[in-house]
Design a protein around this motif. Structure first.
Motif, short mmCIF file in Angstrom:
data_model
loop_
_atom_site.label_atom_id
_atom_site.label_comp_id
_atom_site.label_asym_id
_atom_site.label_seq_id
_atom_site.Cartn_x
_atom_site.Cartn_y
_atom_site.Cartn_z
N HIS A 77 0.96 -1.28 -0.04
CA HIS A 77 0.24 -0.40 0.30
C HIS A 77 1.07 1.08 -0.15
O HIS A 77 1.33 2.22 -0.98
CB HIS A 77 -0.83 0.18 1.48
CG HIS A 77 -1.73 1.08 1.32
ND1 HIS A 77 -2.72 1.56 1.30
CD2 HIS A 77 -0.80 2.76 2.41
CE1 HIS A 77 -3.16 3.12 1.03
NE2 HIS A 77 -2.70 3.47 2.32
N LEU A 78 1.77 1.36 0.72
CA LEU A 78 2.57 2.51 0.90
C LEU A 78 3.31 2.96 -0.52
O LEU A 78 3.96 3.56 -0.43
CB LEU A 78 3.23 2.50 1.72
CG LEU A 78 3.08 2.62 3.47
CD1 LEU A 78 3.40 1.88 4.73
CD2 LEU A 78 1.63 3.74 4.05
N ARG A 79 3.89 1.67 -0.89
CA ARG A 79 4.97 1.47 -2.22
C ARG A 79 4.20 2.14 -2.92
O ARG A 79 4.66 2.76 -3.85
CB ARG A 79 5.57 0.05 -2.15
CG ARG A 79 6.74 0.06 -3.89
CD ARG A 79 6.93 -0.77 -3.93
NE ARG A 79 7.35 -2.41 -3.41
CZ ARG A 79 8.82 -1.52 -2.62
NH1 ARG A 79 9.21 -0.83 -3.28
NH2 ARG A 79 9.08 -2.69 -1.07
N ARG A 80 2.62 1.75 -3.49
CA ARG A 80 1.77 2.35 -4.37
C ARG A 80 2.04 3.59 -4.32
O ARG A 80 1.68 4.43 -5.07
CB ARG A 80 0.73 1.58 -4.56
CG ARG A 80 1.13 0.18 -4.79
CD ARG A 80 -0.34 -0.78 -4.72
NE ARG A 80 -0.17 -2.75 -5.21
CZ ARG A 80 -0.35 -2.39 -6.72
NH1 ARG A 80 -0.68 -2.07 -7.42
NH2 ARG A 80 -0.60 -3.87 -6.16
N GLN A 81 2.02 4.08 -2.88
CA GLN A 81 0.97 5.58 -2.52
C GLN A 81 2.28 6.25 -2.93
O GLN A 81 3.11 7.45 -2.52
CB GLN A 81 1.07 6.21 -0.77
CG GLN A 81 0.01 7.39 -1.31
CD GLN A 81 -0.20 6.90 0.25
OE1 GLN A 81 -0.05 5.78 0.96
NE2 GLN A 81 -1.44 8.20 0.37
N GLY A 82 4.16 6.02 -3.31
CA GLY A 82 5.16 6.48 -3.61
C GLY A 82 6.08 6.30 -1.93
O GLY A 82 7.16 7.51 -2.28
N PHE A 83 5.89 5.40 -1.27
CA PHE A 83 7.36 5.67 0.04
C PHE A 83 7.59 5.02 -0.63
O PHE A 83 8.50 3.83 -1.34
CB PHE A 83 6.24 5.24 1.05
CG PHE A 83 6.72 5.29 2.28
CD1 PHE A 83 7.09 6.16 2.89
CD2 PHE A 83 7.77 4.06 2.74
CE1 PHE A 83 7.58 6.25 4.46
CE2 PHE A 83 8.41 4.28 4.34
CZ PHE A 83 8.23 5.02 5.13
N GLN A 84 9.17 5.45 0.51
CA GLN A 84 9.97 4.98 -0.59
C GLN A 84 11.13 4.56 1.20
O GLN A 84 10.88 4.90 1.59
CB GLN A 84 11.16 5.69 -1.16
CG GLN A 84 11.38 7.18 -0.82
CD GLN A 84 12.28 8.05 -1.84
OE1 GLN A 84 11.91 8.53 -3.04
NE2 GLN A 84 13.82 8.82 -1.73
#
Length: 467
Positions: free
Chosen positions: A257-264
């Motif tokens: 979920h966080l990765r799809r939101q651009g989190f790194q």
């Protein structure tokens, strides 16, 4: 006054041009209700046009798949069987031909093929599947089916059971799209690769909380849904949800979920929860730059309950009651300023005073029990206590009040608004996947990923309408 309307379809494949009459209407104008097409007339026109258009497209597609890919020879037809292709503008009846496979290609394979199954594997148009999923994520399956039948020419081809099956099928496909099992952003990666990452766009905050709905299998019991909302400093917020205990890999879901939101991996991440063991463990080891914060709202809620007991004590033993109120104010002050050591000392002292207190206050036992529970609550969440005052003055979030609103938006308004609603764990979990994406406007993007041809000029409008 009468107006005659004739609708024709002209098909031109570059070699042959054909014209077919689809509808012939006569409109008599006597009042406002006679102007334009009625809902029934528009449904009939759309259904008739859709049948001819889809038939022409399917016939053209089949013509290009009638020959063997290896030899180029025309395949012999074994016959055909009827199929129903469900579209937004009616259920289209089609014939799916079966062709013999050349003998030289039948080794360890079928003797016949049905090319149309490649074009229509699910027998439903993606646009219709999208609308069914979106509407059923907002209202009940029965209401979504009624709405579709009211405005679209699909007649008896839709009902609550069919819509539910389609929605759960879409949700299962979303589940299949989840990334591989990982418990943290650093798993399987080399920290030296962080040097190639771009500068993070500020801290991301994600709040998690739980809500309960009635179990369909055991109607006297409830089970828990975990829902949350992630809010970046730049960009749009996104929802997440799953059934606690049913999802065996919740950390993978949060990471995806966080990765799809651009989190790194090198980005600051703050989890805000109510301190429950279930949601607290989800925040562990997600990211090396993450922290878990105990929600200030839940701290003050517990202190407020203790204050009510202390105020009741004042009416029976004024001095002891006033002393308890003063001590609770000190505890709250210490916690607000991040002085965990002094806060726990004050909690222990107040509990000792209550244990030694000899009073006729009828709720004294409940007061002591609530105080013990508060002592355990603060002790178990001590690593998650921060300087709330300093964090608040710097403009950062210290409360999961936004998650409380998320629980209401995601769960209460769809799953538990009517007390008689009961759910299976699978059904609730899968519907959560489509509902969260519908509410935050990302459902359309998921369908466009599966069906790139759905991208069009009004795709943005779909997302804004759902948000």
């Amino acid at each position: 006054m009468q107006v005659k309307i004739m609708l024709q379809i002209v098909a031109d494949d570059g070699n042959i041009r054909t014209t077919e009459e689809v509808a012939d209407l006569t409109k008599v104008t006597e009042g406002a209700e006679d102007l334009g097409l009625s809902l029934a007339e528009s449904k009939a026109l759309l259904a008739a046009a859709q049948q001819r258009i889809v038939e022409a497209q399917v016939n053209g597609w089949l013509a290009t798949h009638r020959h063997c890919k290896v030899t180029g020879r025309k395949l012999r037809c074994k016959g055909s069987y009827p199929i129903t292709f469900r579209t937004l503008f009616g259920d289209v009846q089609l014939k799916s031909p079966r062709f013999y496979v050349p003998k030289e290609r039948q080794t360890n394979g079928p003797a016949t093929i049905s090319p149309l199954t490649q074009l229509l594997p699910d027998h439903i148009a993606p646009e219709r599947l999208y609308l069914e999923t979106r509407w059923a994520s907002l209202v009940s399956y029965a209401a979504a089916a009624d709405l579709l039948a009211d405005v679209l020419p699909i007649g008896g081809g839709v009902n609550a059971t069919t819509v539910r099956q389609h929605v759960l099928r879409a949700a299962e496909r979303m589940e299949d799209d989840l990334a591989e099992q990982r418990t943290s952003f650093t798993e399987g990666t080399d920290p030296r690769d962080w040097e190639d990452l771009s500068v993070p766009e500020g801290r991301m905050v994600i709040g998690l909380d739980g809500g309960y709905i009635r179990d369909w299998r055991d109607r006297k019991r409830n089970f828990e849904l975990i829902v949350g909302r992630s809010i970046p400093e730049e960009g749009e917020a996104r929802y997440i949800g799953f059934v606690h205990g049913y999802d065996r890999k919740p950390q993978r879901r949060i990471i995806d979920h966080l990765r799809r939101q651009g989190f790194q991996a090198d980005q600051d991440l703050t989890f805000i929860t109510d301190g429950g063991e279930e949601v607290r463990t989800l925040a562990e080891r997600i990211s090396p730059c993450s922290e878990h914060v105990l929600d200030w709202f839940h701290i003050t809620m517990r202190i407020s309950v203790l204050r009510q007991f202390a105020q009741g004590l004042v009416r029976h033993d004024k001095d002891d009651g006033v002393a308890a109120l003063d001590e609770l104010r000190r505890i709250k002050w210490f916690l607000w300023h991040g002085n965990t050591y002094r806060a726990r000392e004050a909690i222990d002292d107040l509990l000792l005073d209550l244990e030694a207190l000899d009073s006729r206050y009828p709720n004294l036992r409940k007061f002591r029990t609530a105080m013990r529970e508060f002592q355990i609550y603060i002790a178990s969440n001590e690593p998650s206590l921060i300087n709330y005052g300093e964090r608040y003055r710097s403009g950062e979030r210290i409360s999961s009040a936004f998650v409380e609103a998320t629980v209401n938006a995601v769960i209460s308004k769809r799953f538990a608004k009517k007390q008689q609603m009961q759910w299976s764990r699978r059904g609730a979990h899968l519907l959560l996947q489509t509902r969260t994406k519908t509410l935050d406007g990302s459902l359309r993007a998921a369908f466009e990923h599966w069906y790139p041809g759905m991208m069009n000029d009004n795709a943005k409008d779909h997302g804004q309408a759902a948000a």
